[in-house]
Design a protein around this motif. Structure first.
Motif, PDB file in Angstrom:
ATOM      1  N   SER A   1       0.831  -1.210   0.000  1.00 57.35           N
ATOM      2  CA  SER A   1       0.000   0.000   0.000  1.00 57.35           C
ATOM      3  C   SER A   1       0.863   1.256   0.000  1.00 57.35           C
ATOM      4  O   SER A   1       1.728   1.409   0.857  1.00 57.35           O
ATOM      5  CB  SER A   1      -0.896   0.001   1.245  1.00 57.35           C
ATOM      6  N   GLN A   2       0.642   2.123  -0.950  1.00 58.94           N
ATOM      7  CA  GLN A   2       1.353   3.394  -1.002  1.00 58.94           C
ATOM      8  C   GLN A   2       1.030   4.212   0.243  1.00 58.94           C
ATOM      9  O   GLN A   2       1.915   4.652   0.966  1.00 58.94           O
ATOM     10  CB  GLN A   2       0.944   4.161  -2.277  1.00 58.94           C
ATOM     11  N   SER A   3      -0.264   4.404   0.488  1.00 57.71           N
ATOM     12  CA  SER A   3      -0.688   5.303   1.563  1.00 57.71           C
ATOM     13  C   SER A   3      -0.533   4.667   2.942  1.00 57.71           C
ATOM     14  O   SER A   3      -0.343   5.374   3.937  1.00 57.71           O
ATOM     15  CB  SER A   3      -2.158   5.684   1.366  1.00 57.71           C
TER      16      SER A   3
ATOM     17  N   THR B   1      -5.215   2.369   3.258  1.00 58.84           N
ATOM     18  CA  THR B   1      -6.325   1.797   2.492  1.00 58.84           C
ATOM     19  C   THR B   1      -7.095   0.796   3.356  1.00 58.84           C
ATOM     20  O   THR B   1      -6.536  -0.194   3.823  1.00 58.84           O
ATOM     21  CB  THR B   1      -5.769   1.118   1.220  1.00 58.84           C
TER      22      THR B   1
ATOM     23  N   SER C   1      -1.305   6.600  -9.244  1.00 58.87           N
ATOM     24  CA  SER C   1      -0.030   6.136  -8.702  1.00 58.87           C
ATOM     25  C   SER C   1       0.981   5.840  -9.821  1.00 58.87           C
ATOM     26  O   SER C   1       0.660   5.159 -10.787  1.00 58.87           O
ATOM     27  CB  SER C   1      -0.307   4.864  -7.905  1.00 58.87           C
TER      28      SER C   1
ATOM     29  N   GLU D   1      -8.788   5.812 -15.284  1.00 62.60           N
ATOM     30  CA  GLU D   1      -8.948   6.769 -14.188  1.00 62.60           C
ATOM     31  C   GLU D   1      -8.628   8.198 -14.602  1.00 62.60           C
ATOM     32  O   GLU D   1      -9.197   9.132 -14.051  1.00 62.60           O
ATOM     33  CB  GLU D   1      -8.158   6.351 -12.941  1.00 62.60           C
TER      34      GLU D   1
HETATM   35  C1  F6R Z   1      -4.381   3.948  -9.186  1.00 60.15           C
HETATM   36  C2  F6R Z   1      -4.334   4.113  -7.735  1.00 60.15           C
HETATM   37  C3  F6R Z   1      -5.133   3.194  -6.871  1.00 60.15           C
HETATM   38  C4  F6R Z   1      -4.319   2.760  -5.647  1.00 60.15           C
HETATM   39  C5  F6R Z   1      -5.166   1.916  -4.688  1.00 60.15           C
HETATM   40  C6  F6R Z   1      -4.355   1.425  -3.502  1.00 60.15           C
HETATM   41  O1  F6R Z   1      -3.580   4.866  -9.849  1.00 60.15           O
HETATM   42  O2  F6R Z   1      -3.662   4.986  -7.262  1.00 60.15           O
HETATM   43  O3  F6R Z   1      -5.572   2.074  -7.583  1.00 60.15           O
HETATM   44  O4  F6R Z   1      -3.200   2.037  -6.090  1.00 60.15           O
HETATM   45  O5  F6R Z   1      -6.250   2.665  -4.243  1.00 60.15           O
HETATM   46  O6  F6R Z   1      -3.843   2.490  -2.763  1.00 60.15           O
HETATM   47  P1  F6R Z   1      -2.702   2.277  -1.701  1.00 60.15           P
HETATM   48  O7  F6R Z   1      -1.479   1.831  -2.443  1.00 60.15           O
HETATM   49  O8  F6R Z   1      -2.500   3.598  -1.039  1.00 60.15           O
HETATM   50  O9  F6R Z   1      -3.172   1.215  -0.756  1.00 60.15           O
END
Ligand code: F6R
Length: 369
Positions: free
Chosen positions: A104-106, A109, A157, A245
């Motif tokens: 997860s980037q953030s 999620t 992302s 998107e």
């Molecule tokens: C697409 C995008 C989303 C995130 C997804 C998971 O460009 O940004 O599909 O990859 O919502 O988000 P994280 O990585 O923050 O859990």
């Protein structure tokens, strides 16, 4: 601060060589051994792993799909990848020898967090791959590998994806090394190839002018299809997701081998099909299969946009547009083949007059289920 770029997304795309270098930084010691020091699992814990489950959403899920190919190939441990929102509501078979990798980037999620909690209830070990220091997902995990991509502002992302891929490769290599499946020199060779990736991504970025030109041309298309096989299949899915998107166009990614089982019926005169071709070296059979798939769609009227490895002349006769990426080992190729697809989506959206950084109906961090 957009530092002169029109959009944060363009800035973040341009930052990818640096971001990838940051993910790799400090992960190697003097003897070339991989060090994942934020991973608070003992080597014995990692030797006991008999199954890997990767859970994530959206783009992070696509990184997980690529990781499966690498982890199974390098470690011979069975690896499954699942959308976090699905994982939680079935009854996945997990125990203390299962390693669950949450990407997860953030780090916030909700779907991924709930999947992680579900895994912990079943006593699985949880490793987070995350870009946001101190966020909830790494806090609740047994171990963390931070991607160090720097803040990602654009909703779509980009640099987080490439660095998630690198982190996944590192996890796979580390598992292989600890379990003694791969010899140190073999791991060292892949590490050396990984170290070359920032420069290769830089090369790809320097060749984007024709992609921008093509983008203006595709802005009116009704639908855009993406095809790939092996690790290029998740790349195709990622290219399609970016286009949906940002440009609000119908876009779909397919495993090229599945075309004849249905989706080829979608192809009409002039339908753009973006084809991500594996390297002709190494897995040559795979390359040839994709070249046949390109021929098949072209014979049905598709306009083919081909992303292939430098020197791949076999694709030339079937490509209406051809873009080369630098020579790269098959498993690492998504680090270069994804970049033109990011640029393409960004430029098509911009040509259609959309706010690339703030697409409608989307939030950067999805904190509800
Ligand atoms: C697409 C995008 C989303 C995130 C997804 C998971 O460009 O940004 O599909 O990859 O919502 O988000 P994280 O990585 O923050 O859990």
């Amino acid at each position: 601060e957009k530092s002169g770029y029109e959009y944060f997304m363009l800035k973040e795309i341009a930052e990818q060589p640096h971001a990838v270098a940051e993910t790799l930084l400090g992960r190697l010691n003097e003897t070339g051994d991989l060090m994942l020091d934020e991973v608070r699992l003992t080597d014995q814990d990692l030797r006991d792993v008999d199954k890997v489950f990767i859970v994530a959403c959206g783009t992070a899920y696509h990184a997980g799909m690529v990781a499966k190919y690498a982890i199974e190939h390098w470690t011979r441990i069975p690896c499954e990848v699942e959308l976090a929102s699905e994982f939680r509501y079935r009854d996945p078979v997990l125990d203390r020898s299962t390693l669950v990798v949450a990407i997860s980037q953030s780090g916030e999620t909700m779907d991924t967090l709930m999947a992680l909690r579900h895994a912990k209830e079943q006593k699985a070990r949880v490793l987070a791959i995350c870009n946001t220091n101190g966020s909830t997902i790494p806090r609740e995990s047994d171990a963390v590998l931070y991607t160090h991509a720097g803040p990602e502002i654009a909703v779509a992302s980009t640099k987080a994806f490439l660095t998630q891929l690198v982190a996944c490769y590192l996890v796979g290599l580390h598992l292989a090394q600890v379990r003694g499946v791969k010899y140190a020199d073999e791991v060292a060779a892949i590490i050396a190839q990984l170290q070359e990736m920032p420069e290769k991504i830089e090369q790809v970025l320097s060749m984007m002018a024709p992609i921008r030109e093509l983008a203006r041309d595709l802005a009116e298309a009704k639908s855009v299809l993406f095809i790939g096989r092996h690790v290029s299949y998740p790349v195709a899915l990622e290219g399609a997701l970016k286009l949906k998107e940002l440009a609000y166009m119908h876009a779909e990614g397919f495993a090229a081998g599945e075309l004849k089982h249905g989706p080829i019926a979608l192809i009409d005169e002039g339908t753009p099909v973006i084809c991500v071709v594996p390297s002709p070296r190494g897995r040559g059979v795979l390359h040839d299969k994709v070249v046949s798939n390109i021929q098949e769609v072209r014979a049905r009227g598709a306009r083919t946009i081909v992303i292939a490895e430098e020197g791949d002349v076999a694709v030339k006769p079937y490509a209406d547009h051809l873009f080369y990426v630098p020579i790269t080992p098959t498993l690492l190729a998504p680090l270069v083949t994804t970049v033109p697809l990011q640029v393409l989506a960004c430029e098509i959206a911009s040509a259609r007059g959309h706010d690339v950084d703030q697409p409608r109906n989307l939030a950067k961090s999805v904190t509800v289920e």
